[in-house]
Write an enzyme that holds these catalytic residues in place. Structure first.
Site, PDB file in Angstrom:
ATOM      1  N   ILE A 210      -0.698  -3.665  -2.453  1.00 60.47           N
ATOM      2  CA  ILE A 210       0.104  -3.203  -1.326  1.00 60.47           C
ATOM      3  C   ILE A 210       1.354  -4.070  -1.155  1.00 60.47           C
ATOM      4  O   ILE A 210       1.357  -5.249  -1.500  1.00 60.47           O
ATOM      5  CB  ILE A 210      -0.746  -3.180  -0.026  1.00 60.47           C
ATOM      6  CG1 ILE A 210       0.007  -2.511   1.127  1.00 60.47           C
ATOM      7  CG2 ILE A 210      -1.251  -4.562   0.327  1.00 60.47           C
ATOM      8  CD1 ILE A 210      -0.868  -2.180   2.322  1.00 60.47           C
ATOM      9  N   CYS A 211       2.399  -3.446  -0.640  1.00 66.31           N
ATOM     10  CA  CYS A 211       3.635  -4.109  -0.241  1.00 66.31           C
ATOM     11  C   CYS A 211       4.335  -4.748  -1.438  1.00 66.31           C
ATOM     12  O   CYS A 211       4.775  -4.058  -2.344  1.00 66.31           O
ATOM     13  CB  CYS A 211       3.338  -5.099   0.883  1.00 66.31           C
ATOM     14  SG  CYS A 211       4.770  -5.565   1.864  1.00 66.31           S
TER      15      CYS A 211
END
Length: 183
Positions: free
Chosen positions: A109-110
């Protein structure tokens, strides 16, 4: 009783976006999995709430002592500094390559996909991330789109990606599916 699935959480020593570590960790535990924190060295790592230092977390295993065969999947939380430290760690890069070679699912994620770019495993994969990684991912051969969550089973392994903490509900749901866990 079936053996519990062990999920590796791959982090640097600091700069980890805390909620992107703790929220998936809690979901893995609630679903009956066993999360394990991997970092460059034993000791503690520091979470951050964006740029503000937050909690410390004990490391279970150093990358140099980790083996892909010991885990059923991996989560790579974000945080700009965390991801930058990770992609510079040769043992972390080698572990990601080994997880992919073994066909283990990875959820990132991210800024976490920076480690995947460094490991050269995004070619032919569909993924998302924090928008600033778009060009890096495309230059590495990945198909980047701005979506809440992307799941890609191409190239013999499952990749789950999301953009930021707002996407955690979808990220957690799809990661648990990929890991074969159900809440």
């Amino acid at each position: 009783m079936a053996e519990q699935k062990k999920i590796a959480f791959l982090v640097g020593t600091e700069g980890i976006e805390q909620v992107e570590l703790t929220d998936p960790w809690t979901h893995v535990e609630k679903a009956g999995g066993v999360p394990r924190l991997l970092a460059p060295k034993l000791g503690e790592v520091r979470g951050f709430n964006h740029l503000t230092p937050a909690d410390s977390f004990p490391v279970d295993t150093a990358y140099a002592d980790a083996s892909a065969e010991d885990y059923d999947g991996a989560v790579i939380p974000g945080g700009v500094a965390n991801a930058d430290f990770l992609r510079m760690d040769a043992d972390a890069v080698a572990l990601v390559k080994a997880l992919v070679a073994a066909g283990k699912p990875i959820a990132s994620i991210c800024h976490g996909p920076w480690l995947l770019v460094e490991a050269d495993v995004v070619r032919g994969k569909m993924l998302t991330s924090f928008p600033s990684l778009r060009t890096d991912i495309r230059n590495a051969g990945g198909d980047w789109e701005d979506q809440e969550v992307r799941v890609c089973d191409m190239n013999g392994w499952t990749l789950v990606t999301s953009r930021n903490p707002d996407d955690l509900p979808a990220f957690n749901r799809e990661a648990l599916k990929a890991f074969g866990l159900a809440e």
